[in-house]
Design an enzyme around this catalytic site. Structure first.
Site, PDB file in Angstrom:
ATOM      1  N   ARG A  39      81.660  69.647  35.931  1.00 44.32           N
ATOM      2  CA  ARG A  39      81.803  70.176  34.582  1.00 44.32           C
ATOM      3  C   ARG A  39      80.752  71.252  34.343  1.00 44.32           C
ATOM      4  NH1 ARG A  39      83.033  71.473  29.965  1.00 44.32           N
ATOM      5  NH2 ARG A  39      83.463  70.081  28.208  1.00 44.32           N
TER       6      ARG A  39
ATOM      7  N   TYR B  50      90.458  63.905  38.886  1.00 41.36           N
ATOM      8  CA  TYR B  50      89.382  63.427  38.018  1.00 41.36           C
ATOM      9  C   TYR B  50      89.596  61.970  37.589  1.00 41.36           C
ATOM     10  CZ  TYR B  50      86.059  63.083  34.218  1.00 41.36           C
ATOM     11  OH  TYR B  50      85.032  62.653  33.408  1.00 41.36           O
TER      12      TYR B  50
ATOM     13  N   ASP C 274      77.063  65.600  42.519  1.00 36.54           N
ATOM     14  CA  ASP C 274      77.785  64.376  42.168  1.00 36.54           C
ATOM     15  C   ASP C 274      79.077  64.032  42.914  1.00 36.54           C
ATOM     16  OD1 ASP C 274      77.236  62.123  40.901  1.00 36.54           O
ATOM     17  OD2 ASP C 274      77.729  62.783  38.889  1.00 36.54           O
TER      18      ASP C 274
ATOM     19  N   ARG D 144      77.566  55.395  27.293  1.00 31.45           N
ATOM     20  CA  ARG D 144      78.994  55.706  27.298  1.00 31.45           C
ATOM     21  C   ARG D 144      79.713  54.375  27.379  1.00 31.45           C
ATOM     22  NH1 ARG D 144      81.023  57.160  31.336  1.00 31.45           N
ATOM     23  NH2 ARG D 144      79.277  57.069  32.794  1.00 31.45           N
TER      24      ARG D 144
ATOM     25  N   LYS E 130      64.789  56.390  29.530  1.00 29.01           N
ATOM     26  CA  LYS E 130      63.670  57.343  29.573  1.00 29.01           C
ATOM     27  C   LYS E 130      63.539  58.083  28.237  1.00 29.01           C
ATOM     28  CE  LYS E 130      63.573  57.913  34.553  1.00 29.01           C
ATOM     29  NZ  LYS E 130      63.551  58.800  35.710  1.00 29.01           N
TER      30      LYS E 130
ATOM     31  N   ASP F   9      68.397  66.283  85.183  1.00 34.52           N
ATOM     32  CA  ASP F   9      68.580  64.875  84.811  1.00 34.52           C
ATOM     33  C   ASP F   9      70.092  64.621  84.786  1.00 34.52           C
ATOM     34  OD1 ASP F   9      68.289  62.315  83.485  1.00 34.52           O
ATOM     35  OD2 ASP F   9      68.846  63.365  81.639  1.00 34.52           O
ATOM     36  N   TYR F  10      70.505  63.363  84.869  1.00 34.90           N
ATOM     37  CA  TYR F  10      71.949  63.105  84.937  1.00 34.90           C
ATOM     38  C   TYR F  10      72.553  62.733  83.562  1.00 34.90           C
ATOM     39  CZ  TYR F  10      76.450  61.554  86.555  1.00 34.90           C
ATOM     40  OH  TYR F  10      77.804  61.434  86.708  1.00 34.90           O
ATOM     41  N   ASP F  11      72.301  61.470  83.110  1.00 28.15           N
ATOM     42  CA  ASP F  11      72.939  61.009  81.855  1.00 28.15           C
ATOM     43  C   ASP F  11      72.422  61.773  80.644  1.00 28.15           C
ATOM     44  OD1 ASP F  11      74.454  58.340  82.589  1.00 28.15           O
ATOM     45  OD2 ASP F  11      72.581  58.385  83.732  1.00 28.15           O
TER      46      ASP F  11
ATOM     47  N   ASP G 207      67.327  65.354  78.803  1.00 21.86           N
ATOM     48  CA  ASP G 207      67.521  65.051  77.380  1.00 21.86           C
ATOM     49  C   ASP G 207      66.649  63.903  76.913  1.00 21.86           C
ATOM     50  OD1 ASP G 207      69.118  63.069  78.901  1.00 21.86           O
ATOM     51  OD2 ASP G 207      69.516  62.324  76.878  1.00 21.86           O
TER      52      ASP G 207
END
Ligand code: ADQ
Length: 736
Positions: free
Chosen positions: A10, A86, A140, A281, A387, A506-508, A687
């Protein structure tokens, strides 16, 4: 000035059409105030629904023009589509689900389709209006798919998302048929904000369990980028509430509002009466019915307060087109009637009930005049009314009773915190508030006020935008080592000009992706062909360096012209030669530790124990991610003391914990392989955490490359495993 686009369902404006003339009046809600505080630093535009679905294109254009002066851009929709988006998916699926009202959740495919469509509409609008590299702040639950839609089309944008309602626990969120799409939609953002740490935790847990992404503190590591997740508790425009309250209190009696004059009159007639205020509300999440029942119970339990207390209950009409809201309205009407009928006397009505919206000044009059704020939501993302009530108490007289289910309760610990389903507790809190000495009011109010004043809505907005800014520098830091075209060109040219090259792979996770079971990660034809052609070049020596056992690599690469280094550097095999043990090791400790590790396998469904010649590895890739991480911590903890004095190490790899002899690692093995040989081009790609040993120990001029955008000792990064083979292919081709 950099551009920022604010996107919400909105627009903060009321549009009216009067005999063809368009009138636009900005509404001064909290969000608008927060946003205005960043207008100083950015050129801002706000995109959203203008509050009406005009179908006449001429009038639409006119509205667009009228809104342009506020830098608002309207998104129009067809009435039917808007209904499904909505009232449908947003408010009959997401809203009840996220507030734990699962019994109200509707699962309708056509409303989901409308949700997607409307999110795509918004995406079009943003893309049309966003400058290169602009900040986009999406607000939101209506727009959870928007971040991903934007990311796909405009990777240059810095995208933030803030959720104003709770994010539910995984057990509730998983109910949603479209949960994966929603999570992926949100993860399109660079920064995702929630009101509280609990919602953040719930979200991260859903990400981990549903999508299996790795999470490092509050950072989600995707294949090619990361997303920051954080808590930003929204504040209010503190000064506005406090200053208006002050002004109203100093106002001459004749200038006071009608409602204030009525309240003044009431206090004159009943000076020892107290007013209890609730404002929300009219929504089932706000706990209005249970509040009324608890008030009834309070009057029963503490009859001494009859005629001494009045509940001033303001309920703002909301989503009146949704069935549950209509039902709720009747239920509340009935309850108010019932309680008033039960207790009222000629001089006293226990509940004053207002079913309407009030102007800001009237709200202030209510906040300042009522003694006790009673807010009992069943679930509430934050609850700003709590608040506002505290900020308006300039004389620091008043007590706040607040539900523990509101996000605000996390920051307002001085309030009397109650469980909204516990009437006993609410009644006792009301009693406590009625008799609380004023000294105590002051004490509680002043600490809450200090906090609210500091963390106002302006500060909240600035913090969030700063969080978005920080993701840029973080990205730059991470990506600074990323192999871009220039770096790649340089590597290729060095390779081309070299005569004696050494390649550690490296492999994996480097040459192949991860599989659910380690034995499933067999090399495919394409990989073998690539490795063969690299190894065939007489200038090259190719080394596969892995934590795997030698039997497996022997089987997979039998007769190949490459060097194999296995078990993290225990064994090495040169082409056409036999296996050699590079480190002398003992393995008798395995007998003693195996039972303890087997116990972990039994207690952790999905985990497996792999036994290698000189190590034991506990794999947890297939385990529920949260359980897996928790057990891994437990295991490390327990084994740390078990292995003391045994010359053993705990190695933590990618979803695997390995116990092995200390001093053995890929780094030592790589250095041993180099020996006294002189290579004029060395590259090492890996990795895993265990590859860091190579990156650290190998000579400095080596081109070390980490797979994944994470912290590393390597000189360069590639984004993911998918980038390794193309890079090797280019090397091979540039070799001539
Ligand atoms: P809401 O559910 O609308 O917001 P809340 O945070 O309490 O709940 O905000 C309501 C606002 O409306 C307040 O600023 C209040 O002053 C105003 N208001 C309420 N009744 C009114 C009346 N009768 N007349 C005029 N104004 C009235 C959602 C989430 C919350 C979250 C906010 C902000 O549900 O949990 O705190 O967004 O993120």
């Amino acid at each position: 000035m950099k551009q920022i686009l604010i996107i919400s369902n909105r627009l903060p404006v009321n549009v009216t059409i009067n005999e063809g003339e368009i009138e636009t009046v900005p509404s001064v809600g909290g969000l608008a105030t927060g946003m205005s505080s960043i207008y100083k630093y950015y050129s801002a535009k706000w995109i959203g629904w203008p509050g009406l679905n005009e179908s006449d294109s001429k009038i639409r254009t006119k509205i667009g023009k009228a809104l342009k002066k506020h830098e608002y851009i309207p998104v129009f929709m067809q009435e039917e589509l808007f209904e499904d988006f909505y009232y449908g998916f947003s408010n009959k699926t997401i809203w009840p689900l996220y507030h734990y009202f699962t019994q109200y959740v509707e699962y309708k495919k056509h409303t989901w389709e409308a949700y997607k469509k409307v999110n795509a509409f918004y995406a079009d609008q943003v893309i049309e209006n966003a400058e290169e590299g602009a900040y986009v702040w999406v607000h939101d639950y209506h727009l959870q798919l928007l971040p991903k839609m934007l990311r796909e089309k405009r990777p240059d944008l810095i995208i933030g998302f803030f959720l104003h309602i709770p994010f539910p626990s995984y057990e509730v969120f998983r109910i949603l048929p479209w949960r994966d799409e929603i999570i992926e939609g949100l993860l399109g953002a660079d920064l995702i904000g929630f009101h509280t740490y609990d919602y953040e935790r719930h979200f991260l847990s859903a990400v981990r369990r549903l999508r299996g992404y790795d999470i490092d503190f509050n950072q989600v590591n995707l294949d090619d980028r990361f997303v920051k997740v954080d808590a930003f508790p929204m504040g209010i425009d503190y000064e506005k509430f406090a200053n208006t309250a002050m002004k109203h209190q100093q106002m001459a009696v004749k200038d006071r509002s009608k409602i204030q004059q009525e309240i003044d009159k009431h206090y004159l007639m009943a000076p020892d009466q107290k007013l209890v205020l609730s404002i929300d509300r009219l929504d089932y999440s706000k706990g209005i019915a249970n509040r009324l029942e608890a008030f009834d119970y309070f009057l029963d339990k503490y009859p001494e307060f009859k005629e001494k207390v009045t509940l001033v209950m303001v309920a703002t009409p909301s989503r009146t087109a949704v069935a549950q809201y209509q039902q709720m309205k009747s239920e509340v009407d009935e309850l108010v009637g019932h309680i008033n009928g039960k207790y009222a006397s000629i001089n006293w009505t226990p509940i004053w009930y207002f079913y309407r919206s009030f102007p800001f000044d009237t709200l202030i009059d209510l906040y300042t005049s009522c003694d006790i704020g009673l807010l009992t939501p069943i679930r509430d993302g934050m609850n700003l009314v709590a608040k506002e009530f505290v900020a308006s108490k300039v004389d620091q007289k008043g007590v706040l009773i607040l539900s523990e289910m509101a996000g605000a309760a996390k920051e307002m610990g001085e309030a009397l915190i109650i469980n909204p389903n516990n009437y006993e507790e609410i009644a006792d809190a009301l009693n406590e508030a009625m008799i609380m000495p004023e000294e105590e009011h002051k004490e509680k109010m002043s600490s809450m006020q200090n906090r609210l004043q500091r963390y106002s809505v302006e500060k909240w907005a600035r913090d969030f935008v700063e969080g978005m800014e920080n993701t840029i520098s973080l990205k730059e830091k991470h990506y600074s080592k990323n192999i871009n075209t220039a770096i790649e060109k340089d590597i290729l040219s060095k390779y081309k000009n070299a005569n004696k090259r050494l390649l550690f792979l490296d492999y994996d996770g480097t040459l192949v992706g991860f599989q659910k079971r380690p034995e499933m990660a067999k090399p495919d034809k394409e990989l073998l062909k690539l490795l063969d052609s690299l190894a065939e070049d007489p200038k090259n020596e190719l080394v596969i360096i892995s934590g795997r056992d030698r039997e497996t690599l022997e089987k997979w690469f039998k007769g190949k012209p490459y060097t194999l280094i296995t078990d993290h550097g225990v064994w090495r095999k040169e082409p056409k030669e036999d296996w050699q043990m590079i480190e002398t090791l003992h393995a008798d400790w395995k007998e003693q530790l195996r039972p303890a590790l087997e116990f972990y396998v039994d207690r952790t469904p999905g985990s497996i124990l792999e036994e290698k010649s000189f190590s034991l590895a506990w794999h947890y890739r297939k385990v529920d991610p949260e359980l897996g991480n928790m057990r891994a911590i437990e295991l490390k903890d327990e084994f740390m003391s078990l292995i003391a004095n045994h010359n053993l190490d705990i190695l933590e790899g990618n979803k695997v914990i390995e116990i092995k002899n200390s001093g053995v690692n890929k780094g030592r093995a790589a250095v041993a392989k180099i020996g006294n040989n002189k290579y004029d081009f060395t590259v090492a790609i890996g990795d895993d955490w265990t590859d860091e040993y190579i990156f650290e120990e190998i000579p400095d001029d080596t081109i070390t490359i980490k797979v994944g955008i994470v912290k590393t000792a390597a000189r360069f990064n590639v984004e993911s495993q998918k980038d390794v083979r193309p890079l090797l292919k280019k090397l091979m081709e540039s070799g001539g």
